[in-house]
Design a protein around this motif. Structure first.
Motif, mmCIF file in Angstrom:
data_model
loop_
_atom_site.group_PDB
_atom_site.id
_atom_site.type_symbol
_atom_site.label_atom_id
_atom_site.label_comp_id
_atom_site.label_asym_id
_atom_site.label_seq_id
_atom_site.Cartn_x
_atom_site.Cartn_y
_atom_site.Cartn_z
ATOM 1 N N GLN A 204 0.831 -1.207 0.000
ATOM 2 C CA GLN A 204 0.000 0.000 0.000
ATOM 3 C C GLN A 204 0.868 1.262 0.000
ATOM 4 O O GLN A 204 0.567 2.226 -0.702
ATOM 5 C CB GLN A 204 -0.937 0.000 1.221
ATOM 6 N N ARG A 205 1.953 1.255 0.758
ATOM 7 C CA ARG A 205 2.826 2.437 0.817
ATOM 8 C C ARG A 205 3.569 2.648 -0.500
ATOM 9 O O ARG A 205 3.769 3.788 -0.931
ATOM 10 C CB ARG A 205 3.798 2.313 1.984
ATOM 11 N N ILE A 206 3.974 1.565 -1.153
ATOM 12 C CA ILE A 206 4.609 1.699 -2.472
ATOM 13 C C ILE A 206 3.612 2.287 -3.460
ATOM 14 O O ILE A 206 3.931 3.208 -4.215
ATOM 15 C CB ILE A 206 5.156 0.339 -2.965
ATOM 16 N N LYS A 207 2.378 1.764 -3.457
ATOM 17 C CA LYS A 207 1.361 2.263 -4.391
ATOM 18 C C LYS A 207 1.034 3.731 -4.133
ATOM 19 O O LYS A 207 0.957 4.535 -5.058
ATOM 20 C CB LYS A 207 0.097 1.418 -4.312
ATOM 21 N N THR A 208 0.871 4.096 -2.878
ATOM 22 C CA THR A 208 0.553 5.480 -2.534
ATOM 23 C C THR A 208 1.680 6.417 -2.967
ATOM 24 O O THR A 208 1.428 7.462 -3.587
ATOM 25 C CB THR A 208 0.307 5.616 -1.021
ATOM 26 N N THR A 209 2.907 6.051 -2.670
ATOM 27 C CA THR A 209 4.051 6.887 -3.051
ATOM 28 C C THR A 209 4.151 7.009 -4.564
ATOM 29 O O THR A 209 4.376 8.102 -5.097
ATOM 30 C CB THR A 209 5.352 6.290 -2.484
ATOM 31 N N ARG A 210 3.956 5.903 -5.253
ATOM 32 C CA ARG A 210 4.027 5.935 -6.720
ATOM 33 C C ARG A 210 2.922 6.802 -7.306
ATOM 34 O O ARG A 210 3.164 7.619 -8.189
ATOM 35 C CB ARG A 210 3.925 4.517 -7.283
ATOM 36 N N ASP A 211 1.705 6.636 -6.812
ATOM 37 C CA ASP A 211 0.580 7.411 -7.347
ATOM 38 C C ASP A 211 0.765 8.908 -7.117
ATOM 39 O O ASP A 211 0.420 9.725 -7.974
ATOM 40 C CB ASP A 211 -0.737 6.943 -6.722
ATOM 41 N N GLU A 212 1.303 9.260 -5.951
ATOM 42 C CA GLU A 212 1.478 10.685 -5.630
ATOM 43 C C GLU A 212 2.632 11.324 -6.389
ATOM 44 O O GLU A 212 2.654 12.537 -6.576
ATOM 45 C CB GLU A 212 1.705 10.857 -4.122
ATOM 46 N N ARG B 277 11.036 -1.515 -13.103
ATOM 47 C CA ARG B 277 10.714 -0.727 -14.311
ATOM 48 C C ARG B 277 9.200 -0.636 -14.518
ATOM 49 O O ARG B 277 8.693 0.380 -14.997
ATOM 50 C CB ARG B 277 11.375 -1.347 -15.540
ATOM 51 N N THR B 278 8.473 -1.685 -14.169
ATOM 52 C CA THR B 278 7.011 -1.653 -14.286
ATOM 53 C C THR B 278 6.421 -0.585 -13.376
ATOM 54 O O THR B 278 5.446 0.071 -13.730
ATOM 55 C CB THR B 278 6.413 -3.033 -13.932
ATOM 56 N N LEU B 279 7.020 -0.412 -12.204
ATOM 57 C CA LEU B 279 6.558 0.642 -11.293
ATOM 58 C C LEU B 279 6.955 2.031 -11.774
ATOM 59 O O LEU B 279 6.435 3.032 -11.280
ATOM 60 C CB LEU B 279 7.129 0.422 -9.892
ATOM 61 N N GLY B 280 7.881 2.127 -12.710
ATOM 62 C CA GLY B 280 8.357 3.411 -13.200
ATOM 63 C C GLY B 280 9.564 3.921 -12.437
ATOM 64 O O GLY B 280 9.895 5.100 -12.491
ATOM 65 N N ILE B 281 10.229 3.038 -11.721
ATOM 66 C CA ILE B 281 11.394 3.440 -10.929
ATOM 67 C C ILE B 281 12.572 3.712 -11.860
ATOM 68 O O ILE B 281 12.907 2.898 -12.713
ATOM 69 C CB ILE B 281 11.752 2.338 -9.906
ATOM 70 N N VAL B 282 13.197 4.871 -11.678
ATOM 71 C CA VAL B 282 14.387 5.200 -12.467
ATOM 72 C C VAL B 282 15.652 5.053 -11.639
ATOM 73 O O VAL B 282 16.735 4.895 -12.194
ATOM 74 C CB VAL B 282 14.304 6.627 -13.057
ATOM 75 N N TYR B 283 15.536 5.118 -10.332
ATOM 76 C CA TYR B 283 16.699 4.961 -9.461
ATOM 77 C C TYR B 283 16.853 3.473 -9.130
ATOM 78 O O TYR B 283 16.467 3.004 -8.090
ATOM 79 C CB TYR B 283 16.539 5.786 -8.181
ATOM 80 N N LEU B 284 17.429 2.767 -10.080
ATOM 81 C CA LEU B 284 17.632 1.329 -9.966
ATOM 82 C C LEU B 284 19.138 1.084 -9.865
ATOM 83 O O LEU B 284 19.889 1.412 -10.766
ATOM 84 C CB LEU B 284 17.048 0.644 -11.204
ATOM 85 N N ARG C 51 7.340 7.792 -15.143
ATOM 86 C CA ARG C 51 8.318 7.448 -14.116
ATOM 87 C C ARG C 51 7.942 8.044 -12.764
ATOM 88 O O ARG C 51 7.117 8.944 -12.663
ATOM 89 C CB ARG C 51 9.700 7.951 -14.512
ATOM 90 N N THR C 52 8.590 7.508 -11.735
ATOM 91 C CA THR C 52 8.509 8.081 -10.396
ATOM 92 C C THR C 52 9.926 8.265 -9.879
ATOM 93 O O THR C 52 10.772 7.386 -10.043
ATOM 94 C CB THR C 52 7.706 7.202 -9.418
ATOM 95 N N GLU C 53 10.169 9.408 -9.269
ATOM 96 C CA GLU C 53 11.475 9.672 -8.683
ATOM 97 C C GLU C 53 11.426 9.600 -7.167
ATOM 98 O O GLU C 53 12.395 9.936 -6.491
ATOM 99 C CB GLU C 53 11.991 11.028 -9.152
ATOM 100 N N ALA C 54 10.314 9.146 -6.619
ATOM 101 C CA ALA C 54 10.160 9.057 -5.169
ATOM 102 C C ALA C 54 10.469 7.661 -4.631
ATOM 103 O O ALA C 54 10.489 7.458 -3.425
ATOM 104 C CB ALA C 54 8.743 9.456 -4.778
ATOM 105 N N LEU C 55 10.681 6.702 -5.524
ATOM 106 C CA LEU C 55 11.019 5.335 -5.115
ATOM 107 C C LEU C 55 12.372 4.960 -5.699
ATOM 108 O O LEU C 55 12.766 5.467 -6.746
ATOM 109 C CB LEU C 55 9.968 4.335 -5.621
ATOM 110 N N ALA C 56 13.054 4.063 -5.019
ATOM 111 C CA ALA C 56 14.331 3.538 -5.513
ATOM 112 C C ALA C 56 14.346 2.039 -5.253
ATOM 113 O O ALA C 56 13.610 1.532 -4.406
ATOM 114 C CB ALA C 56 15.502 4.219 -4.816
ATOM 115 N N PHE C 57 15.189 1.342 -5.983
ATOM 116 C CA PHE C 57 15.324 -0.097 -5.811
ATOM 117 C C PHE C 57 16.797 -0.447 -5.846
ATOM 118 O O PHE C 57 17.529 0.034 -6.698
ATOM 119 C CB PHE C 57 14.574 -0.843 -6.926
ATOM 120 N N ILE C 58 17.236 -1.287 -4.888
ATOM 121 C CA ILE C 58 18.625 -1.731 -4.878
ATOM 122 C C ILE C 58 18.651 -3.252 -4.873
ATOM 123 O O ILE C 58 17.925 -3.892 -4.121
ATOM 124 C CB ILE C 58 19.410 -1.152 -3.686
#
Length: 193
Positions: free
Chosen positions: A130-138, A180-187, A155-162
């Motif tokens: 839920q928090r990932i979805k909320t952050t992505r949507d916002e 990438r499906t979530l639109g994360i660019v900070y991978l 894209r979203t710049e509020a999430l990152a993945f390591i």
């Protein structure tokens, strides 16, 4: 020249002597094979895996009991990275899994709270999703202006993945597709940090 020849002869004869000493041990293994046919009192499972620590990717053979608890960890002799050898971290996988200090339940501390409370795994997974979805949507950006046009970026710049270095190729591929499906660019990957 004669000194080198003498050394070579010495090494060859030493190798032959060592082999002759080990030969009786080879013939005794036939009796050991018969002993292995005795049924065990406990059901044991054995699985191949990768060490979870550094980025080397050493292979492990993990033995588990009927409840799935680790009973023994050895190096995988078929793994091309470590060829059956383990460092102190790899040997300690058993301790990591069976430590009495290891948490067995999710512990959550609400914002502003001073104490942790125990929660279920279902609750924790739902909260994370839920928090990932909320952050992505916002924070989702569909287009950016470039000159006089809007260019789609999705894209979203509020999430990152390591990613972790102990993950295999398939894990990394699926994690990258998910990010990438979530639109994360900070991978990123642990090895580059």
């Amino acid at each position: 020249m004669s000194d080198n020849l003498t050394r070579r002869q010495f090494l060859k004869s030493s190798a032959l002597a060592t082999g002759a000493l080990l030969l009786p041990a080879v013939t005794e293994t036939a009796a050991a094979d018969d002993i292995r046919k005795i049924p065990l009192h406990k059901k044991l499972g054995e699985a191949r895996t990768i060490c979870p620590y550094c980025s080397c990717g050493c292979g492990l053979l993990v033995a588990t009991d009927e409840r799935g608890h680790i009973t023994n960890v050895e190096g995988d002799p078929d793994n091309p990275v470590n060829r059956g050898l383990l460092c102190p971290k790899g040997v300690s996988v058993n301790q990591l899994s069976n430590s009495p200090l290891r948490l067995g339940k999710v512990r959550y501390r609400a914002p502003g709270a001073t104490e942790f409370e125990e929660k279920s795994w279902d609750w924790a997974i739902e909260q994370i999703a839920q928090r990932i979805k909320t952050t992505r949507d916002e924070s989702f950006v569909r287009t950016v202006p470039v000159g006089d046009k809007n260019v789609p970026v999705n894209r979203t710049e509020a999430l990152a993945f390591i990613g972790g270095a102990a993950n295999n190729t398939e894990d990394c591929y699926l994690a990258t597709k998910f990010a990438r499906t979530l639109g994360i660019v900070y991978l990123e990957h642990q090895a580059r940090l």
